[in-house]
Structure formats: structure tokens, C-alpha cells
Design a protein around this motif. Structure first.
Motif, short mmCIF file in Angstrom:
data_model
loop_
_atom_site.label_atom_id
_atom_site.label_comp_id
_atom_site.label_asym_id
_atom_site.label_seq_id
_atom_site.Cartn_x
_atom_site.Cartn_y
_atom_site.Cartn_z
N TRP A 206 0.84 -1.20 0.00
CA TRP A 206 0.00 0.00 0.00
C TRP A 206 0.88 1.26 0.00
CZ3 TRP A 206 -5.18 -0.81 -0.34
CH2 TRP A 206 -5.67 -2.04 0.10
N ARG A 207 0.48 2.25 -0.75
CA ARG A 207 1.09 3.58 -0.62
C ARG A 207 0.39 4.29 0.52
NH1 ARG A 207 0.19 6.93 -5.72
NH2 ARG A 207 -1.90 6.04 -5.43
N VAL A 208 1.17 4.70 1.52
CA VAL A 208 0.60 5.26 2.73
C VAL A 208 1.05 6.71 2.89
CG1 VAL A 208 0.37 5.02 5.24
CG2 VAL A 208 0.65 2.97 3.81
N ALA A 209 0.11 7.58 3.27
CA ALA A 209 0.43 8.95 3.65
C ALA A 209 -0.02 9.16 5.09
CB ALA A 209 -0.26 9.95 2.74
N VAL A 210 0.79 9.86 5.86
CA VAL A 210 0.47 10.19 7.24
C VAL A 210 0.18 11.68 7.31
CG1 VAL A 210 1.26 10.17 9.64
CG2 VAL A 210 1.91 8.31 8.09
N THR A 211 -0.98 12.03 7.83
CA THR A 211 -1.39 13.43 7.85
C THR A 211 -1.57 13.94 9.27
OG1 THR A 211 -3.72 12.76 7.65
CG2 THR A 211 -2.53 13.25 5.61
N GLY A 212 -1.53 15.25 9.41
CA GLY A 212 -1.71 15.88 10.71
C GLY A 212 -1.57 17.38 10.58
N GLY A 213 -1.90 18.08 11.63
CA GLY A 213 -1.83 19.54 11.63
C GLY A 213 -0.45 20.06 11.88
N PRO A 214 -0.28 21.40 11.84
CA PRO A 214 1.04 22.01 12.04
C PRO A 214 1.67 21.66 13.38
CG PRO A 214 -0.49 23.61 11.13
CD PRO A 214 -1.31 22.40 11.48
N GLY A 215 0.86 21.44 14.40
CA GLY A 215 1.40 21.10 15.71
C GLY A 215 1.67 19.62 15.91
N GLU A 216 1.49 18.83 14.86
CA GLU A 216 1.65 17.38 14.97
C GLU A 216 2.79 16.85 14.11
OE1 GLU A 216 -2.99 16.15 15.91
OE2 GLU A 216 -2.39 16.40 13.80
N ARG A 217 3.69 17.71 13.69
CA ARG A 217 4.77 17.28 12.79
C ARG A 217 5.66 16.22 13.41
NH1 ARG A 217 5.01 23.11 11.09
NH2 ARG A 217 4.29 23.17 8.92
N LEU A 219 4.80 14.03 15.67
CA LEU A 219 4.00 12.80 15.69
C LEU A 219 3.96 12.15 14.31
CD1 LEU A 219 1.94 10.79 16.93
CD2 LEU A 219 0.16 12.49 16.39
N THR A 220 3.65 12.91 13.28
CA THR A 220 3.52 12.31 11.95
C THR A 220 4.85 11.79 11.44
OG1 THR A 220 3.78 14.46 10.83
CG2 THR A 220 1.53 13.75 11.38
N ALA A 221 5.94 12.48 11.77
CA ALA A 221 7.26 12.00 11.35
C ALA A 221 7.58 10.66 12.00
CB ALA A 221 8.33 13.04 11.70
N ALA A 222 7.23 10.53 13.28
CA ALA A 222 7.50 9.27 13.98
C ALA A 222 6.63 8.14 13.44
CB ALA A 222 7.25 9.44 15.48
N VAL A 223 5.39 8.44 13.09
CA VAL A 223 4.49 7.40 12.59
C VAL A 223 4.84 7.01 11.16
CG1 VAL A 223 2.08 6.93 11.94
CG2 VAL A 223 2.60 8.01 14.14
N ALA A 224 5.22 7.99 10.33
CA ALA A 224 5.56 7.70 8.93
C ALA A 224 6.87 6.94 8.83
CB ALA A 224 5.62 9.00 8.14
N GLY A 225 7.86 7.32 9.64
CA GLY A 225 9.17 6.68 9.55
C GLY A 225 9.70 6.70 8.13
N ASP A 226 10.25 5.57 7.69
CA ASP A 226 10.75 5.43 6.32
C ASP A 226 9.73 4.72 5.42
OD1 ASP A 226 13.19 6.58 7.07
OD2 ASP A 226 13.99 4.64 7.71
N HIS A 227 8.51 4.55 5.90
CA HIS A 227 7.56 3.70 5.19
C HIS A 227 6.42 4.47 4.52
CE1 HIS A 227 9.58 0.39 7.17
NE2 HIS A 227 9.35 0.96 8.34
N ALA A 228 6.30 5.76 4.82
CA ALA A 228 5.13 6.49 4.33
C ALA A 228 5.51 7.93 3.99
CB ALA A 228 4.03 6.48 5.38
N LEU A 229 4.66 8.57 3.22
CA LEU A 229 4.79 9.98 2.91
C LEU A 229 4.29 10.78 4.11
CD1 LEU A 229 5.23 12.31 0.84
CD2 LEU A 229 2.85 11.94 0.12
N ASP A 230 5.15 11.63 4.65
CA ASP A 230 4.79 12.43 5.82
C ASP A 230 4.25 13.78 5.35
OD1 ASP A 230 4.53 13.74 8.21
OD2 ASP A 230 6.69 13.89 8.63
N LEU A 231 2.94 13.99 5.53
CA LEU A 231 2.29 15.24 5.15
C LEU A 231 1.92 16.08 6.37
CD1 LEU A 231 -0.08 14.05 2.27
CD2 LEU A 231 2.14 15.20 2.08
N GLY A 232 2.47 15.75 7.53
CA GLY A 232 2.15 16.48 8.75
C GLY A 232 2.43 17.96 8.62
N GLY A 233 1.43 18.80 8.85
CA GLY A 233 1.60 20.24 8.79
C GLY A 233 1.78 20.80 7.40
#
Length: 346
Positions: A206-217, A219-233
Motif C-alpha cells: 500500500w502507498r501510505v500517507a500520514v497526515t496531521g496539523g502544524p502542531g503534529e509534525r 508525531l507524523t514523522a514518527a508514525v511515517a518513519g521510512d515507510h510512508a509519505l509524511d504530510l504532517g503540517g
């Protein structure tokens, strides 16, 4: 057309859930939508809204500003000229303080749902638990208030959540969107579980994107790791709507992104903490799998911080259960079973 103020003064998710009621009013009137600061972006996405007015309400917001007479007077002055108002609230909120301000502004007709005696503050009053059913989805509760005010949903309106999408829609960036954050901690799936679910989804292709608001960068970076596109903030709500609309499923807690997914018709794996009733706030009329122990001790507490050690209502949901739910929603494989899982059709 009459100028009608529709008010929903709390979060972005609540504003999205007000969409059907807003459309009902907009079929017969010019709608100004009064929202809190967190609801502004959502308000601008709703069909039927002619104008958005933003006000930080001292009796609604979780982190309320002080009550200042000058600001109350400014709001009353700004609302002068409104013909009538429909005040949309949840079961734990009162329309009466805003109704008082609206009377000060000269608004002739005001509708709302109030347990307390409204005196001269409401012209149309629904009584929660008597003339208004409290055990129903929030969009339907708000539609009932609009209907009582004289604005029924038109027969050609499907009553679902809708938003204005960017045109043209961007190319899909992900098959699955994982949104690990929430407005309050009690509604968040543990980040370590979200990160493992992302890893498992990516391992299946699966192609995965992790999303979140500006204050959650972080969090999203930790959840995305090297496996997903990090769109946090990195996305506005309009852009997030486009990302979610292009996905096959969204994994999300009880927060605005779940209602945004419902508004664009994307199936939802709902990690729902029972601090509020699922019957009222689960994703509305969209294919979904509800996960989370709905009978946990935190049930109906409206807690912002989990009151139970270990956050068992959501920590007990395993990453592989979430991956199985994604498969169920996207590939129609064998039904899920177990006490923490419930499949709900559209």
C-alpha cells in the motif's frame, strides 16, 4: 432571501457535521455561518455558506478566552441586520448565552435546543430528551433543529456530509491515509501502534500517507518513519480533503479528519474512543469499521485526558487488526469478528 445566521461554535469536525443542516437552511435563505477559530477552514468548505464569521466563544471552547463586555458588544453589533438565527449545539451545550447576544443584536427569531427554560431567548425550542432524540447522529440532531426552525432538508438532498473539493482533484498520493492525531489525547491511538500499522501496510504494497496539523509534525514523522509519505503540517483542510478523496481508506480516530473522509465518501477505519458516544459522533453514512472497546471504563466521560491507566480502550486495538480492517473495506475479504470490531455499511 432572508439573512439567517447558523451557529456552530466548536471544532472543525462539529462544523463538518453541521453541513446537512446548513444546506437545509441555505435552500431558502442566505446563510452566514458563525464558527469558532478551529472551525473556520471547515466552514469555508461547506456548500451553501454565503459568509463565514469567526468568534472565539467563552462558553464553548475547551480553552476559553475571558468574557469581555467589549467583545460581546462587538459581536452583537456585527450581527445586527440578521433576520433570524439557528443555533446548533451538542447535547452538553446550551444555545441560551448566544441567544442573549443575538437578542441584543436585534435578531427577531431564534431557534435552538435547550434543556433549560429559555424565557424570551428562543422562539423555537426543542427539548432534548423530549421533543429531540439525543441518541442519534449529530448531523441528524442538527437537522432536527433546522427543521423545527422551518428549514427541512429538501427531498433531492441525500443528507450526507459534503464539502467543496478542489477542482480538478489532484492525482492520488496514497492508497491509505493514516491520521494519528486528534484534538485531545483521550482520542488518540498510541503512536507506536500507528507506526507499526504503517509499516505493515507498506509491507503489503500500500502507498501510505500520514497526515496531521502544524502542531503534529513530530508525531507524523514518527508514525511515517521510512515507510510512508509524511504530510504532517503540510496541507490545508482543502488540500487534506483532496488527499483523502484520492485514497481507498482512512485510518483515523474520532476527530475532524474522520468526518472529512465521510464528506468525500472515503471508507474509514475508525479508532473510536468511547469518551463520547459512537452513535452520535462516528463517521456518518460512509463504509466503516469501528475499532475500540466501546464498553471501556472511560465510556461517556467526555474526558480530554484518558482517565484509565494504559488507555485500554484504544491501546488494546492491535496494528494487524487495523490492517485487516483496511483490507475488509477495500477488498471486501472475509468479515471481521471479535468484540472490538463492528462493520457498518454506508
Amino acid at each position: 432571501m432572508r439573512d439567517v445566521l447558523v451557529a456552530r461554535l466548536d471544532g472543525a469536525g462539529d462544523v463538518l457535521l453541521a453541513g446537512p443542516a446548513v444546506r437545509a437552511v441555505a435552500r431558502a435563505a442566505r446563510v452566514t455561518l458563525l464558527v469558532g477559530p478551529a472551525g473556520e477552514e471547515a466552514a469555508r468548505l461547506l456548500p451553501g455558506v454565503a459568509q463565514v464569521r469567526v468568534w472565539a466563544c467563552p462558553w464553548v471552547l475547551g480553552d476559553p478566552p475571558p468574557v469581555r463586555r467589549t467583545e460581546i458588544d462587538e459581536l452583537a453589533d456585527a450581527l445586527a441586520g440578521v433576520d433570524e438565527a439557528v443555533v446548533l449545539t451538542s447535547f452538553h451545550q446550551s444555545p441560551l448565552p448566544l441567544a442573549l447576544v443575538l437578542r441584543m443584536a436585534g435578531v427577531d427569531r431564534i431557534a435552538g435546543a435547550s434543556v433549560d427554560y429559555p424565557g424570551a431567548l428562543l422562539d423555537v425550542r426543542l427539548r432534548p430528551g423530549e421533543t429531540l432524540d439525543e441518541d442519534q447522529p449529530e448531523p441528524e440532531r442538527m437537522l432536527a433543529i433546522a427543521d423545527a426552525a422551518g428549514y427541512p432538508l429538501p427531498p433531492d438532498d441525500d443528507g450526507r456530509l459534503h464539502v467543496r473539493l478542489p477542482t480538478p482533484l489532484p492525482e492520488p498520493v496514497a492508497d491509505v491515509v493514516v491520521h494519528p492525531g486528534a484534538a485531545v489525547d483521550a482520542r488518540r491511538w498510541p503512536a507506536r501502534h500507528a507506526a507499526e500499522a504503517v509499516r505493515l501496510l507498506a509491507a503489503e504494497g500500500w502507498r501510505v500517507a500520514v497526515t496531521g496539523g502544524p502542531g503534529e509534525r513530530e508525531l507524523t514523522a514518527a508514525v511515517a518513519g521510512d515507510h510512508a509519505l509524511d504530510l504532517g503540517g503540510r496541507t490545508s483542510m482543502t488540500e487534506l480533503a483532496g488527499v483523502v478523496a484520492g485514497a481507498s481508506a482512512v485510518v483515523v480516530g474520532n476527530t475532524a479528519a474522520a468526518h472529512l473522509a465521510a464528506a468525500v465518501g472515503t471508507p474509514v477505519v475508525s479508532l473510536f474512543a468511547p469518551v463520547v458516544p459512537a452513535v452520535r459522533w462516528r463517521p456518518y453514512r460512509v463504509p466503516q469499521v469501528l475499532l475500540g472497546d466501546q464498553d471501556a471504563p472511560c465510556r461517556d466521560t467526555r474526558a480530554r485526558e484518558c482517565p484509565v491507566a494504559g488507555h485500554p480502550c484504544l491501546a488494546s486495538v492491535r496494528p494487524d487488526e487495523v490492517v485487516a480492517a483496511v483490507r475488509r473495506l477495500t477488498r471486501q475479504s472475509a468479515p471481521l469478528t471479535g468484540p472490538l470490531t463492528e462493520e457498518i455499511p454506508a
